[in-house]
Structure formats: C-alpha cells, structure tokens
Design a protein around this motif. Structure first.
Motif, PDB file in Angstrom:
ATOM      1  N   ALA A 248      -5.027  16.091  25.065  1.00  0.00           N
ATOM      2  CA  ALA A 248      -3.938  15.831  26.201  1.00  0.00           C
ATOM      3  C   ALA A 248      -2.699  15.316  25.664  1.00  0.00           C
ATOM      4  O   ALA A 248      -2.777  13.944  25.908  1.00  0.00           O
ATOM      5  CB  ALA A 248      -4.659  15.355  27.322  1.00  0.00           C
ATOM      6  N   PRO A 259      -8.488  15.478  31.319  1.00  0.00           N
ATOM      7  CA  PRO A 259      -9.480  14.730  30.449  1.00  0.00           C
ATOM      8  C   PRO A 259     -11.181  14.602  31.077  1.00  0.00           C
ATOM      9  O   PRO A 259     -11.896  14.560  30.234  1.00  0.00           O
ATOM     10  CB  PRO A 259      -8.725  13.441  30.243  1.00  0.00           C
ATOM     11  N   ALA A 271      -6.209  11.924  23.796  1.00  0.00           N
ATOM     12  CA  ALA A 271      -5.165  11.973  24.888  1.00  0.00           C
ATOM     13  C   ALA A 271      -3.946  10.795  24.664  1.00  0.00           C
ATOM     14  O   ALA A 271      -4.183   9.691  24.063  1.00  0.00           O
ATOM     15  CB  ALA A 271      -5.731  11.666  26.183  1.00  0.00           C
ATOM     16  N   TYR A 277      -4.649   8.591  31.978  1.00  0.00           N
ATOM     17  CA  TYR A 277      -5.442   8.804  30.979  1.00  0.00           C
ATOM     18  C   TYR A 277      -6.137   7.806  30.316  1.00  0.00           C
ATOM     19  O   TYR A 277      -7.603   7.646  29.617  1.00  0.00           O
ATOM     20  CB  TYR A 277      -4.644   9.634  29.621  1.00  0.00           C
TER      21      TYR A 277
END
Length: 350
Positions: A248, A259, A271, A277
C-alpha cells in the motif's frame, strides 16, 4: 419512518472509501439492532434506504426517542444535516466522522463546530480536529476477508507465472503511489524469479496518461509477463488470498482499508505511513511501514519479503490474529453504537 433512529447519508454517486465504509458497516449495525437507514445515490439495493420523498417524515419523532441521529461523513452531508435541523427544525442530533489527514479548511471547521459529536477514524486524523472527539478505527468484515480455504485461493489457480504473488490494489493514480510500486517491481523482480506482481484497480480518464506511462515502463523493462495490470476486477477478495505480500504505497490517504483487508486474508503488508496505515500494522510482525513517497525505502522493505517468502508467510499468519483481535467490523459498529446511544439520550415516555 418512525422506526428509523439513525440516518446515514451518502451524497456521492461514484464509489469512494466513504461509500465502501457505509456499504460494509450498515449491515453489521442492523445485525446489532441499530435502526438505521441510508439516504442518497450509489448504494446497493440490499441496504435499508430512505427516498428523498420521505424526508418530511423526519419532522415526526421516532417511536423510542425524542430525536434522530444524522451521521455525516462529508462536508455536504454536514451542511444538509445542519439545514434540516436549524432551518427546518427537524429533531436531529448531528454526528460527523472525520478521516482527513490534514488541517481542515475554515469552512469545514465551521461545520464541524456545529456538530453534536465527532468521531475520528484514527489518532492521526483526530490530531487535526479542534473539537472534542472520539477515535473509532475502521474495521474489516472477517466473513468476507479471510485466509485461503480452497485451491482457487492460490496463485496456482491463475495463469500467472511464479510461486509467489505481490499485489497493489486501488485506483491507479499518483496519489495512490502506483508508480512507486511499479518502479520497485521493475528493480526487484529480475533478481526474484519466483515472484509475480499485479496491479488491480480502476483507471479514470484523467489518470489514463499516468497509467499508460506505467505500462510502457514495464514493457520497456521486459517484464510485461511478470508485472500485470488487471484493471478493475469483479471480486478483489480472492486476490488478497492469493498474494503472499500486499503493498500500500499511497502518498496520502484518508484512512485506507486495504492493509486490513490484506492482513485479514493472511497476507503480510508493506505500507507507507499515509492515512492510518501506521496505526494498523505491527512492524516486524504483520508487515513494515515506510515514509510516504520514499520509493527507495519502499523498495528496500519489499525486498525483505521477496528475499524470504517463509518470513512473509509467518508474518501473514500473525496478521490474521492481529486483525481479528483489533479490527473486526463488529467492534467498530459497537463503538459507533455507543456514540449513537449518547446522542439519542433519554427515551420517550410511554
């Protein structure tokens, strides 16, 4: 109408992260006993829904309470709720959920200050609010997103080469960092022959030139068979389960559910620190987090798992446990239900 106590407006026709949240959350809320209905376009028919012609019914109080809750997630929804309450004098309490990872405009701050309650979807988004709020993180539907169960959940069920799959899902555009992922794959895949990469997501007309440039770069690198652009697939869920690693790479994000969807599917995640995140990944246990926009750091983190697929699988196993413990959709629905209860307040006398 008098049985409806919560209104969840959706004033955007095209699919967005907010719309996806409503689509996933409302059925869970209904299952928990919340008397909720949606309002607006772009929603599937299975959701409880009010029509615009039913809006005058909001002048009538619900059976059990003296007010209803208007749960907005966008500026235009806040404004409309404010109009219904202050101009039309409908008995409403106004709730806003904020996912923004930036300082709000003066107009947005004006609207937020007039809400009766505010939810932030992450600690980071809450840090940009100047009013009291409660942090309630988004959850993921564990019935929809789950570890591999059948042969079709494996890369071997596809026509893709290799033993391991790394994926990047979402709209193909600069904001989402798709170019950072593609460049990392161009750099890494020649030395990792067991891996194949896929990009799944819609390309809108304004981002067509950007996407075409990525396809051209892959072709020039001679990797068109190992970096596949799948477009917008009908069902993304099995692709999470087929992947050993999910990436991501967003440059900026609101909250960002992918995620969580990947980890619930037993897939380790690399990520950026965009959106929420960093609040959902346990570094070194369920994945890795790098600075947003840092292509070199992203490539290095991805290399860690491409070099050691067994470690990727081990962390994927822990990722499932982590999501089930902390990010179940039912947990989000229950926490929001507590906010509704506070706003609804005293029940009407019988």
């Amino acid at each position: 109408m008098r049985d409806i106590e919560i209104i969840a407006p959706n004033f955007k026709r095209r699919l967005s992260g907010v719309t996806s949240t409503i689509v996933q959350l409302v059925p869970k809320q209904v299952a928990l006993g919340t008397r909720i209905a949606t309002l607006g376009p772009g929603l599937p028919p299975h959701l409880p829904k009010l029509g615009w012609r039913q809006l005058p019914g909001l002048w009538l109080r619900p059976r059990r309470y003296r007010v209803r809750v208007w749960h907005a997630r966008r500026n235009n929804e806040m404004l409309f709720g404010l109009f219904l309450r202050t101009v039309l004098h409908m008995p409403l309490k106004l709730l806003f959920t904020s996912a923004a990872q930036r300082r709000h405009s003066a107009y947005t701050r004006f609207l937020i200050r007039r809400m009766h309650a505010v939810i932030a979807t992450s600690t980071r988004s809450g840090s940009f609010l100047q009013v009291p709020h409660r942090v309630i993180q988004h959850g993921v539907d564990l019935n929809l997103f789950h570890p591999p169960e059948v042969p079709a959940d494996r890369i071997s069920a596809t026509d893709l080469p290799g033993r391991y799959l790394v994926g990047c899902f979402g709209r193909v555009r600069h904001q989402k960092g798709t170019d950072l992922f593609v460049q990392a794959m161009i750099d890494l895949l020649p030395s990792h022959p067991d891996w194949t990469a896929i990009v799944c997501g819609r390309v809108t007309p304004e981002h067509r030139a950007f996407a075409d440039g990525l396809v051209k770069s892959v072709a020039e690198a001679g990797l068109a068979d190992r970096i596949r652009f799948m477009g917008e697939v009908d069902d993304i869920r099995p692709w999470y389960r087929r992947a050993t690693l999910y990436v991501a790479p967003s440059r900026n994000e609101g909250f960002g559910l992918t995620p969580l969807e990947a980890m619930a599917s037993q897939t380790v995640v690399v990520a950026s620190d965009a959106g929420a995140y960093a609040e959902m990944i346990v570094p070194g246990e369920t994945g890795m987090v790098v600075a947003a926009g840092d292509g070199e750091a992203l490539t290095a983190a991805i290399r860690t798992y491409l070099d050691d697929p067994d470690e990727a699988r081990r962390q994927g196993l822990y990722a499932v446990v982590h999501v089930r413990s902390n990010f179940a959709l039912e947990k989000e629905a229950t926490a929001i239900g507590d906010v509704y209860a506070d706003l609804l307040g005293e029940k009407r006398s019988s």
